[in-house]
Write an enzyme that holds these catalytic residues in place. Structure first.
Site, short mmCIF file in Angstrom:
data_model
loop_
_atom_site.label_atom_id
_atom_site.label_comp_id
_atom_site.label_asym_id
_atom_site.label_seq_id
_atom_site.Cartn_x
_atom_site.Cartn_y
_atom_site.Cartn_z
N HIS A 78 -1.22 -12.15 0.40
CA HIS A 78 -2.08 -11.16 -0.26
C HIS A 78 -2.84 -11.74 -1.45
O HIS A 78 -4.01 -11.40 -1.67
CB HIS A 78 -1.22 -9.98 -0.72
CG HIS A 78 -1.97 -8.70 -0.83
ND1 HIS A 78 -1.38 -7.47 -0.67
CD2 HIS A 78 -3.27 -8.43 -1.06
CE1 HIS A 78 -2.27 -6.51 -0.81
NE2 HIS A 78 -3.43 -7.07 -1.05
N TYR B 144 0.84 -1.19 0.00
CA TYR B 144 0.00 0.00 0.00
C TYR B 144 0.88 1.25 0.00
O TYR B 144 1.30 1.75 1.06
CB TYR B 144 -0.94 0.00 1.21
CG TYR B 144 -1.99 -1.10 1.18
CD1 TYR B 144 -2.26 -1.81 0.01
CD2 TYR B 144 -2.71 -1.42 2.31
CE1 TYR B 144 -3.22 -2.81 -0.02
CE2 TYR B 144 -3.67 -2.42 2.31
CZ TYR B 144 -3.92 -3.11 1.13
OH TYR B 144 -4.87 -4.11 1.11
N LEU C 170 -18.14 -1.92 0.95
CA LEU C 170 -19.22 -1.00 0.61
C LEU C 170 -19.57 -1.04 -0.87
O LEU C 170 -20.61 -0.53 -1.28
CB LEU C 170 -18.86 0.43 1.03
CG LEU C 170 -18.61 0.60 2.53
CD1 LEU C 170 -18.13 2.01 2.84
CD2 LEU C 170 -19.86 0.27 3.33
N GLY C 171 -18.70 -1.63 -1.67
CA GLY C 171 -19.01 -1.88 -3.06
C GLY C 171 -19.34 -0.65 -3.88
O GLY C 171 -20.08 -0.73 -4.87
#
Length: 296
Positions: free
Chosen positions: A128, A53, A210-211
């Site tokens: 990952h 990240y 939350l898409g």
């Protein structure tokens, strides 16, 4: 904040996905740290990060170092905070994502994460993504060695199938604590994996939970959402006087006792709102309505 089991630990039912604090569009350092502190103030005890990240072209670990600084500068007790990080992916200079699941890479990546996080052992270390060029059992073997060496306390896998979860369970036993797959009302491809995790008592951490649901105005509940699957979430949000995100996260929590959503946030107010979903109880009628909207 309600709590749920993750392996042999107990964490807040809503976690924080820290990825937005370090990739494109990331906030400045002060706001990023304030976001983590707001999560902790709200009872969040699961912080999800990864060595990959960071911005394209940067050195790995921006998000891990940020999380470590935020914990070090927090004025309250962090003894119960579980930092979950991941290894096996990277970011190229062009912004693309790479996959490297060799045992040598995973063990080296875990050592680097240990140093960046400033801990003696990583609370939860996750593969990952499976590397198609490496036998999955070899990647899992690296996790098992890290567990045996005491460098990680719990292991997790991400972006995996039912067959791979069974394989990981066989190799790691009860030390396989979590599965992290994409899951939301709009993306339900991992329903089989969620059911398996529920049956086995393995924590299921949906990424992008939350898409893409947008924030609606409580003054215009009848305004249709661009994705009609979210209309019922917006309508119930108006009924309860909360955000559609809270309704979505409460729906996820009610979907399985092993569900642990990790919504991303880059502002303190966003994670405070998300954390509130842990205290929102939906009725059976609400769940039936939302299940129908999501096609469950």
């Amino acid at each position: 904040m309600r709590y749920r089991p993750l392996g042999n630990l107990r964490v807040g039912a809503i976690g924080l996905g820290a990825m937005p604090l370090s990739i494109e569009g990331r906030p400045d350092e002060a706001r990023a740290v304030a976001t983590v502190h707001a999560a902790l103030d709200a009872g969040v005890t699961l912080l999800d990060t990864a060595d990959s990240y960071h911005l394209p072209g940067e050195e790995p670990g921006h998000n891990e170092r940020l999380v470590a600084r935020a914990l070090a500068t927090y004025g309250g007790d962090t003894a119960d905070v579980l930092v979950a990080t991941k290894g096996g992916r990277g970011r190229a200079a062009d912004g693309g994502w790479t996959v490297t699941g060799s045992p040598r890479h995973l063990k080296s990546a875990a050592e680097a994460s240990l140093k960046r996080l400033g801990v003696e052992a990583i609370g939860l270390y996750q593969l990952h993504k499976p590397d198609p060029g490496i036998p999955f059992e070899e990647s899992l073997g690296a996790l098992r060695e890290l567990l045996d060496e005491g460098k990680i306390r719990l292991a997790g896998i991400s972006n995996t199938t039912v067959a791979q979860i069974h394989q990981a369970r066989t190799l790691l036993g009860a030390r396989l604590a979590s599965v992290q797959n994409r899951y939301s009302p709009a993306v339900r491809d991992s329903d089989p994996e969620l059911r398996l995790c529920t049956d086995l008592g393995i924590a299921f951490l949906p990424w992008s939970p939350l898409g893409g649901i947008s924030r609606s105005s409580l003054d215009s509940p009848s305004k249709p959402h661009p994705d009609p699957r979210f209309d019922a979430f917006h309508e119930l949000a108006h009924t309860y006087g909360v955000s559609p995100q809270q309704i979505c996260l409460a729906w996820l929590l009610a979907s399985s006792p092993t569900m642990l959503p990790i919504p991303g946030a880059s502002r303190p107010e966003t994670i405070r709102d998300s954390a509130g979903a842990a205290d929102l109880t939906l009725t059976p009628a609400d769940m039936a309505r939302l299940d129908g909207a999501a096609g469950r």
